[in-house]
Design an enzyme around this catalytic site. Sequence first.
Site, PDB file in Angstrom:
ATOM      1  N   ASN A 112      56.079  90.835  21.405  1.00  0.00           N
ATOM      2  CA  ASN A 112      54.683  91.086  21.020  1.00  0.00           C
ATOM      3  C   ASN A 112      54.081  92.305  21.708  1.00  0.00           C
ATOM      4  O   ASN A 112      53.045  92.809  21.274  1.00  0.00           O
ATOM      5  CB  ASN A 112      53.813  89.855  21.309  1.00  0.00           C
ATOM      6  CG  ASN A 112      53.863  89.419  22.765  1.00  0.00           C
ATOM      7  OD1 ASN A 112      54.934  89.181  23.314  1.00  0.00           O
ATOM      8  ND2 ASN A 112      52.709  89.307  23.392  1.00  0.00           N
ATOM      9  N   HIS A 113      54.736  92.809  22.764  1.00  0.00           N
ATOM     10  CA  HIS A 113      54.232  94.015  23.439  1.00  0.00           C
ATOM     11  C   HIS A 113      54.958  95.282  22.986  1.00  0.00           C
ATOM     12  O   HIS A 113      54.816  96.334  23.616  1.00  0.00           O
ATOM     13  CB  HIS A 113      54.370  93.877  24.959  1.00  0.00           C
ATOM     14  CG  HIS A 113      53.377  92.943  25.574  1.00  0.00           C
ATOM     15  ND1 HIS A 113      52.040  93.248  25.677  1.00  0.00           N
ATOM     16  CD2 HIS A 113      53.530  91.701  26.100  1.00  0.00           C
ATOM     17  CE1 HIS A 113      51.405  92.238  26.254  1.00  0.00           C
ATOM     18  NE2 HIS A 113      52.285  91.282  26.517  1.00  0.00           N
ATOM     19  N   ASP A 143      63.310  89.327  29.747  1.00  0.00           N
ATOM     20  CA  ASP A 143      62.251  90.331  29.748  1.00  0.00           C
ATOM     21  C   ASP A 143      62.193  91.135  31.049  1.00  0.00           C
ATOM     22  O   ASP A 143      61.965  90.573  32.118  1.00  0.00           O
ATOM     23  CB  ASP A 143      60.886  89.669  29.552  1.00  0.00           C
ATOM     24  CG  ASP A 143      60.846  88.697  28.390  1.00  0.00           C
ATOM     25  OD1 ASP A 143      61.749  87.847  28.306  1.00  0.00           O
ATOM     26  OD2 ASP A 143      59.895  88.759  27.599  1.00  0.00           O
ATOM     27  N   HIS A 173      60.020  85.677  26.457  1.00  0.00           N
ATOM     28  CA  HIS A 173      58.554  85.738  26.446  1.00  0.00           C
ATOM     29  C   HIS A 173      57.881  84.986  27.578  1.00  0.00           C
ATOM     30  O   HIS A 173      56.908  85.476  28.139  1.00  0.00           O
ATOM     31  CB  HIS A 173      57.970  85.272  25.111  1.00  0.00           C
ATOM     32  CG  HIS A 173      56.472  85.303  25.062  1.00  0.00           C
ATOM     33  ND1 HIS A 173      55.754  86.485  25.123  1.00  0.00           N
ATOM     34  CD2 HIS A 173      55.543  84.302  24.975  1.00  0.00           C
ATOM     35  CE1 HIS A 173      54.454  86.206  25.053  1.00  0.00           C
ATOM     36  NE2 HIS A 173      54.303  84.897  24.975  1.00  0.00           N
ATOM     37  N   GLU A 227      60.612  94.576  26.543  1.00  0.00           N
ATOM     38  CA  GLU A 227      59.251  94.758  26.040  1.00  0.00           C
ATOM     39  C   GLU A 227      58.183  94.921  27.127  1.00  0.00           C
ATOM     40  O   GLU A 227      57.074  95.355  26.828  1.00  0.00           O
ATOM     41  CB  GLU A 227      58.863  93.620  25.104  1.00  0.00           C
ATOM     42  CG  GLU A 227      58.547  92.315  25.786  1.00  0.00           C
ATOM     43  CD  GLU A 227      57.389  91.598  25.091  1.00  0.00           C
ATOM     44  OE1 GLU A 227      56.905  92.073  24.063  1.00  0.00           O
ATOM     45  OE2 GLU A 227      56.968  90.574  25.625  1.00  0.00           O
ATOM     46  N   ASN A 228      58.498  94.593  28.381  1.00  0.00           N
ATOM     47  CA  ASN A 228      57.544  94.770  29.479  1.00  0.00           C
ATOM     48  C   ASN A 228      58.029  95.795  30.493  1.00  0.00           C
ATOM     49  O   ASN A 228      57.542  95.849  31.626  1.00  0.00           O
ATOM     50  CB  ASN A 228      57.289  93.442  30.198  1.00  0.00           C
ATOM     51  CG  ASN A 228      56.714  92.366  29.297  1.00  0.00           C
ATOM     52  OD1 ASN A 228      57.309  91.302  29.155  1.00  0.00           O
ATOM     53  ND2 ASN A 228      55.583  92.632  28.672  1.00  0.00           N
ATOM     54  N   HIS A 239      59.022  84.194  30.572  1.00  0.00           N
ATOM     55  CA  HIS A 239      59.380  84.792  31.867  1.00  0.00           C
ATOM     56  C   HIS A 239      59.856  83.784  32.912  1.00  0.00           C
ATOM     57  O   HIS A 239      60.056  84.153  34.068  1.00  0.00           O
ATOM     58  CB  HIS A 239      58.200  85.597  32.457  1.00  0.00           C
ATOM     59  CG  HIS A 239      57.863  86.816  31.682  1.00  0.00           C
ATOM     60  ND1 HIS A 239      57.097  87.853  32.207  1.00  0.00           N
ATOM     61  CD2 HIS A 239      58.157  87.199  30.419  1.00  0.00           C
ATOM     62  CE1 HIS A 239      56.936  88.800  31.295  1.00  0.00           C
ATOM     63  NE2 HIS A 239      57.577  88.418  30.195  1.00  0.00           N
ATOM     64  N   HIS A 299      61.505  85.189  20.529  1.00  0.00           N
ATOM     65  CA  HIS A 299      60.404  85.577  21.409  1.00  0.00           C
ATOM     66  C   HIS A 299      59.217  84.682  21.088  1.00  0.00           C
ATOM     67  O   HIS A 299      58.472  84.927  20.137  1.00  0.00           O
ATOM     68  CB  HIS A 299      60.064  87.056  21.184  1.00  0.00           C
ATOM     69  CG  HIS A 299      59.277  87.668  22.291  1.00  0.00           C
ATOM     70  ND1 HIS A 299      59.849  88.040  23.485  1.00  0.00           N
ATOM     71  CD2 HIS A 299      57.954  87.972  22.397  1.00  0.00           C
ATOM     72  CE1 HIS A 299      58.924  88.554  24.278  1.00  0.00           C
ATOM     73  NE2 HIS A 299      57.767  88.506  23.635  1.00  0.00           N
TER      74      HIS A 299
END
Length: 277
Positions: free
Chosen positions: A67-68, A8, A178, A39-40, A180, A153
């Site tokens: 999810n983001h 991520d 997810h 995603e981040n 991290h 994830h």
Amino acid sequence: MRILYCGDVVGKAGRRAIETHLPGLRDHLKLDCVVVNGENAAHGFGITQDICESFFKLGVDVITTGNHVWDQREVIAYIGSEPRLIRPLNVQEGTPGLGATQVTLGNGRKVLVVEVMGRLFMGMVDDPFAAIRRELTKYRLGNSVDAILVDVHAEATSEKMGMGQYLDGQVSLVVGSHTHIPSADAQILPGGTAYQTDAGMCGDYDSVIGMVKEGAIARFLKHTPSGRLQPAGGEATLCGVFVETDDRSGLAVRVEPVRLGGRLKATQPDLSHTQSI
């Protein structure tokens, strides 16, 4: 085939780590395929078209999310037209975008990348095991595709490990995202699938999972709102997983963690040695 998966990407610091280290890794590891979880990447929340295109220019073949994925509203239209950007497979039918994508590399080899999202401690999604079982009936590893990478994830380590064991012998790599935090369990499972519970993040580890530590700690100390979390901006570590596959079967013959820059101890594969399995 040699594949690198990068965990991520968190904020500008994480993007800078990709920009700094990926070109050298491509050359040093003689990579055929690069997959990045983005995603981040947009200030810690979601991803944008501009960021995606900057990653593609660096040689990224596929971007996964999580999810983001919808935090930046502009991506809703973009994901429907860009098959190299995928969202979790096991979301409601009719959701924009793809949960799996097949890419043909410059050397003609084909790689399938699939992403599923866990259900334990996560949002309302369909059964990831059933979803990926249906998807994999369309492909045959070592025949219709040369490699299959699955990004799980998920929050729970048990769910990620369960998926790895469930898919052992059917895919090249199962790697978690997810949380991290890079896990220390890179291995080749008995059936020949490479596995690591979490690749970790590409972000600043002088933080709380990539976010400025003071703001994150404040949320644990009191119940009142403490403002929007901000991504930490110090030197980031690129964290990922390197896997090498057998050209005939598509199964793994080597898997090793990759960490470069920032605060974590650096490690990357030594290609002068062959890993035995």
